[in-house]
Design an enzyme around this catalytic site. Structure first.
Site, mmCIF file in Angstrom:
data_model
loop_
_atom_site.group_PDB
_atom_site.id
_atom_site.type_symbol
_atom_site.label_atom_id
_atom_site.label_comp_id
_atom_site.label_asym_id
_atom_site.label_seq_id
_atom_site.Cartn_x
_atom_site.Cartn_y
_atom_site.Cartn_z
ATOM 1 N N ARG A 189 138.635 64.160 23.729
ATOM 2 C CA ARG A 189 139.516 64.903 22.806
ATOM 3 C C ARG A 189 140.963 64.555 23.144
ATOM 4 N NH1 ARG A 189 142.791 69.545 23.540
ATOM 5 N NH2 ARG A 189 143.627 67.622 24.326
ATOM 6 N N GLU A 211 141.860 66.328 32.058
ATOM 7 C CA GLU A 211 142.747 66.040 30.934
ATOM 8 C C GLU A 211 141.957 65.604 29.696
ATOM 9 O OE1 GLU A 211 146.036 66.325 30.845
ATOM 10 O OE2 GLU A 211 146.232 65.443 28.856
ATOM 11 N N ASP A 212 142.204 66.287 28.588
ATOM 12 C CA ASP A 212 141.662 65.866 27.295
ATOM 13 C C ASP A 212 140.149 65.660 27.288
ATOM 14 O OD1 ASP A 212 144.128 66.188 26.283
ATOM 15 O OD2 ASP A 212 144.499 64.105 25.753
ATOM 16 N N ASN A 267 149.679 68.452 18.200
ATOM 17 C CA ASN A 267 150.179 67.088 18.396
ATOM 18 C C ASN A 267 149.250 66.094 17.727
ATOM 19 O OD1 ASN A 267 152.332 67.775 20.203
ATOM 20 N ND2 ASN A 267 150.772 68.162 21.762
ATOM 21 N N LYS A 291 150.530 60.663 31.576
ATOM 22 C CA LYS A 291 150.736 61.954 32.234
ATOM 23 C C LYS A 291 151.255 61.753 33.654
ATOM 24 C CE LYS A 291 149.538 66.143 30.861
ATOM 25 N NZ LYS A 291 148.871 66.863 29.816
ATOM 26 N N TYR A 343 154.977 59.510 26.416
ATOM 27 C CA TYR A 343 153.968 60.545 26.198
ATOM 28 C C TYR A 343 153.937 60.910 24.714
ATOM 29 C CZ TYR A 343 150.344 63.537 27.651
ATOM 30 O OH TYR A 343 149.101 64.078 27.756
ATOM 31 N N ASP A 401 145.167 70.922 32.408
ATOM 32 C CA ASP A 401 146.495 71.089 31.803
ATOM 33 C C ASP A 401 146.409 71.555 30.357
ATOM 34 O OD1 ASP A 401 149.387 70.845 31.919
ATOM 35 O OD2 ASP A 401 149.085 69.267 30.436
ATOM 36 N N ASP A 402 145.390 71.092 29.630
ATOM 37 C CA ASP A 402 145.270 71.494 28.220
ATOM 38 C C ASP A 402 145.061 73.000 28.112
ATOM 39 O OD1 ASP A 402 145.225 68.706 27.384
ATOM 40 O OD2 ASP A 402 143.272 68.694 28.348
HETATM 41 P P1 NAD Z 1 140.488 72.137 20.488
HETATM 42 O O1 NAD Z 1 139.768 71.067 19.777
HETATM 43 O O2 NAD Z 1 139.928 72.671 21.755
HETATM 44 O O3 NAD Z 1 140.686 73.371 19.484
HETATM 45 C C1 NAD Z 1 141.076 73.270 18.137
HETATM 46 C C2 NAD Z 1 140.752 74.582 17.479
HETATM 47 O O4 NAD Z 1 141.312 74.590 16.158
HETATM 48 C C3 NAD Z 1 139.256 74.871 17.317
HETATM 49 O O5 NAD Z 1 138.989 76.179 17.747
HETATM 50 C C4 NAD Z 1 139.032 74.777 15.809
HETATM 51 O O6 NAD Z 1 138.014 75.623 15.357
HETATM 52 C C5 NAD Z 1 140.371 75.245 15.292
HETATM 53 N N1 NAD Z 1 140.648 74.921 13.902
HETATM 54 C C6 NAD Z 1 140.313 73.814 13.209
HETATM 55 N N2 NAD Z 1 140.702 73.958 11.923
HETATM 56 C C7 NAD Z 1 141.298 75.158 11.820
HETATM 57 C C8 NAD Z 1 141.909 75.862 10.769
HETATM 58 N N3 NAD Z 1 141.979 75.345 9.548
HETATM 59 N N4 NAD Z 1 142.416 77.089 11.020
HETATM 60 C C9 NAD Z 1 142.369 77.627 12.255
HETATM 61 N N5 NAD Z 1 141.798 76.992 13.300
HETATM 62 C C10 NAD Z 1 141.275 75.784 13.083
HETATM 63 O O7 NAD Z 1 141.945 71.588 20.757
HETATM 64 P P2 NAD Z 1 143.041 72.181 21.737
HETATM 65 O O8 NAD Z 1 142.977 71.541 23.073
HETATM 66 O O9 NAD Z 1 142.997 73.652 21.705
HETATM 67 O O10 NAD Z 1 144.357 71.615 21.061
HETATM 68 C C11 NAD Z 1 144.686 71.984 19.731
HETATM 69 C C12 NAD Z 1 146.023 71.385 19.374
HETATM 70 O O11 NAD Z 1 147.021 71.904 20.219
HETATM 71 C C13 NAD Z 1 146.070 69.870 19.501
HETATM 72 O O12 NAD Z 1 146.712 69.323 18.385
HETATM 73 C C14 NAD Z 1 146.904 69.646 20.718
HETATM 74 O O13 NAD Z 1 147.657 68.465 20.631
HETATM 75 C C15 NAD Z 1 147.806 70.845 20.698
HETATM 76 N N6 NAD Z 1 148.319 71.162 22.031
HETATM 77 C C16 NAD Z 1 149.646 71.311 22.185
HETATM 78 C C17 NAD Z 1 150.165 71.583 23.423
HETATM 79 C C18 NAD Z 1 151.639 71.768 23.580
HETATM 80 O O14 NAD Z 1 152.354 71.762 22.636
HETATM 81 N N7 NAD Z 1 152.156 71.955 24.751
HETATM 82 C C19 NAD Z 1 149.332 71.676 24.518
HETATM 83 C C20 NAD Z 1 147.945 71.528 24.326
HETATM 84 C C21 NAD Z 1 147.452 71.278 23.071
#
Ligand code: NAD
Length: 544
Positions: free
Chosen positions: A149, A238-239, A401, A167, A96, A261-262
């Protein structure tokens, strides 16, 4: 299964579920006409694990290790899961995140054998018959993506299939759900990734993403086909891209057994981390402010669940929301902004607009900064130092990530807070040694949560996934953090304990399903033993 039992000779060796490689006994070799097809020496499963591990470690990149592991999964599923289970901390980052992200970026180039079901626009009207081609008829967990995504890597189209596959491997490895009950699905509606469109080895259809009524109709047909063929299945979205993720969850969460899950899994794992962090800060959830960098699926999902938990603690929704502040790509999310997507509006508070992250920190003075922005390094030295100035134990969650997208490194978090940070990341970081002190970074890995939720849903045959189940899962995870874990700075248990943790989460989720009248399975007198009995154990059994 009965038909598979009749397999003989090479066919048996090529069946990943029944294959035992060099562990077929002398008697089995006679009965199943394997004599001569295998080297003479009979190995134990442990010996085969040792051999596989040696080969794996000889590879010189994680991507090569990923390819090796997928090949093993396709060859001998029990050996694959035995290996992964015995070496979770080492191998989860390969099957993963972060390695799976790299694998998806290269998917068309490393593709060997297909796994799962691919549905494209051309299949509209035929989705049920496609699903009938899946060889297993009792599917209980479906992980589906449209590849828009993938992790923090953007639109990878059909190459995103690595994610549902990975997953579901974790549903089995970490949760103990039988792999035959699991179905990975990719819905290929095109991609807007020009690089992929011009890559002759891309595995999807070569057109741009289709949206609107045609997209919605295909998703609806898919959900209905799953309902018809696999009525007890949990569907995990997912994604999906931001807009579709929220929309599809809202559309289907009260109609079928589905979750995202996201949004919800991430929320649960982070809430569990905040509960555990509270054992350091000794402050109630609602007496602190949280500043989220990133107002997407993960960020607003976490805040929504946090608000639910604060409401359970007696706070009004309004007061709870006031604790949660957001920054998106443009700046602070404030009520004077007119460019906010619907999911952000509920967190837009009255305040002057700010674009600079450090100014936001000064204005909000949060106890926790939660990075879900996909923007590496956004938690700068100055931000981390400032967090440490007004918090005894600043909570720093850099969750983006893969590792290359993390808002700060573990080392930066500890170094610039004089070792006082309560740190968690999305992808793993190695322990950090500063001035002779060792810090063990926590990984806010969704793998702590979704396998347990899945197991609880499967065991109870719940008809829905509710917020109460997600909250129960978060609390059950936090309760599994021991004093010894905390003493090492951990706010999550080590992954090596994941099977036991998943069982407790499953128990909490199944109990909710029964209490809410959503379980289709009769309530057993001893629920924990009932769940434990369903857990897949990847040990070879003798067929004769
Ligand atoms: P998403 O695309 O839905 O959201 C990303 C957000 O970041 C958007 O609102 C965007 O406007 C914002 N953004 C972009 N540039 C920015 C900046 N400079 N300052 C502040 N905000 C900014 O994506 P998501 O599903 O919310 O996931 C975001 C990240 O979180 C990914 O990298 C994902 O891998 C990670 N994530 C981690 C976990 C975990 O650790 N368990 C779980 C889910 C997602």
């Amino acid at each position: 299964m009965f038909e598979r039992r009749n397999l003989r000779g090479v066919q048996l060796l090529h069946d990943p579920i029944l294959n035992k490689g060099t562990s077929f006994t002398e008697k089995e070799r006679d009965v199943f006409r394997l004599r001569g097809l295998l080297p003479p020496r009979v190995n134990s499963q442990e010996q085969q694990v040792a051999r596989a591990l040696e080969s794996l470690r000889r590879k010189d990149s994680d991507l090569e290790r990923y390819i090796f592991l997928i090949a093993l999964q396709d060859r001998d599923e029990k050996l694959f899961y035995r290996l992964v289970l015995d070496h979770l901390e080492e191998l989860v980052p390969i099957i993963y995140t972060p390695t799976v992200g790299r694998a998806c970026q290269e998917y068309g180039h490393i593709f060997r054998r297909p796994r799962g079901i691919f549905i494209s626009l051309e299949d509209a009207g035929e989705v049920a018959s496609l699903l009938c081609n899946w060889p297993y008829k009792d599917v209980r967990v479906v992980v589906v993506t449209d590849g828009e995504r993938i992790l923090g890597l953007g639109d990878l189209g059909a190459d995103g299939m690595g994610i549902p596959v990975g997953k579901l491997s974790l549903y089995t490895a970490c949760g103990g759900i039988d792999p035959q009950l699991c179905l990975p699905v990719t819905i290929d509606v095109g991609t807007n990734n020009e690089e992929l469109l011009s890559d002759p080895l891309y595995i999807g259809r070569g057109h741009h993403r289709v949206r609107g009524p045609i997209y919605d109709a295909l998703i609806k047909e898919f959900i209905e086909a799953v309902q018809g063929l696999f009525p007890r299945a949990l569907i995990q979205f997912e994604d999906f891209g931001n807009k579709n993720a929220f929309r599809l969850l809202a559309e289907y969460r009260n109609k079928v057994c589905a979750f995202n899950d996201d949004i919800q899994g991430t929320a649960a794992v982070v809430l569990a981390g905040l509960h555990a962090a509270g054992r350091f800060t000794r402050k109630p959830l609602a007496e602190q402010r949280y500043l989220f960098f990133g107002a997407g699926e993960a960020g607003t999902g976490i805040a929504d669940l946090l608000v639910e938990e604060m409401k359970n603690g007696g706070w009004s929704e309004k007061a709870a929301r006031r604790c949660c502040w957001f920054a998106d790509s443009k700046g602070l999310v404030v009520s004077s902004r007119h460019d906010l997507a619907e999911h952000k509006v509920r967190y837009a508070h009255p305040h002057s607009f700010l674009a600079d992250p450090l100014c936001m920190i000064e204005a909000v003075r949060p106890a926790a900064i939660i990075g879900v922005s996909g923007q590496p390094g956004i938690f700068s030295e100055r931000i981390l130092k400032r967090m440490a100035e007004f918090n005894e134990r600043p909570i720093i969650f850099a969750l983006s990530n893969p590792t290359s997208k993390s808002e700060c490194t573990a080392e930066a978090a500890y170094r610039f807070t004089e070792g006082r940070a309560i740190f968690a990341s999305g992808s793993p970081f190695d322990p950090v040694v500063l001035d002779g002190r060792k810090f063990v970074p926590s990984q806010g890995n969704n793998a702590y949560i979704f396998p347990g939720i899945g197991l609880g849903i499967v065991a109870s045959e719940s008809r829905r996934v509710t917020d109460r189940m997600i909250l129960a899962a978060a609390r059950a995870l936090a309760a599994e953090v021991t004093e010894t874990d905390l003493a090492e700075g951990r706010i999550y248990p080590p992954l090596a304990r994941i099977r036991g943790v998943s069982l407790k989460i499953a128990l909490a989720v199944a109990n909710e399903a029964y209490d809410q009248g959503l379980a289709a399975a009769p309530r057993p007198s001893d629920l924990e033993s009932h769940i434990r009995a369903q857990v897949f154990v990847p040990a070879y059994t003798n067929y004769v």
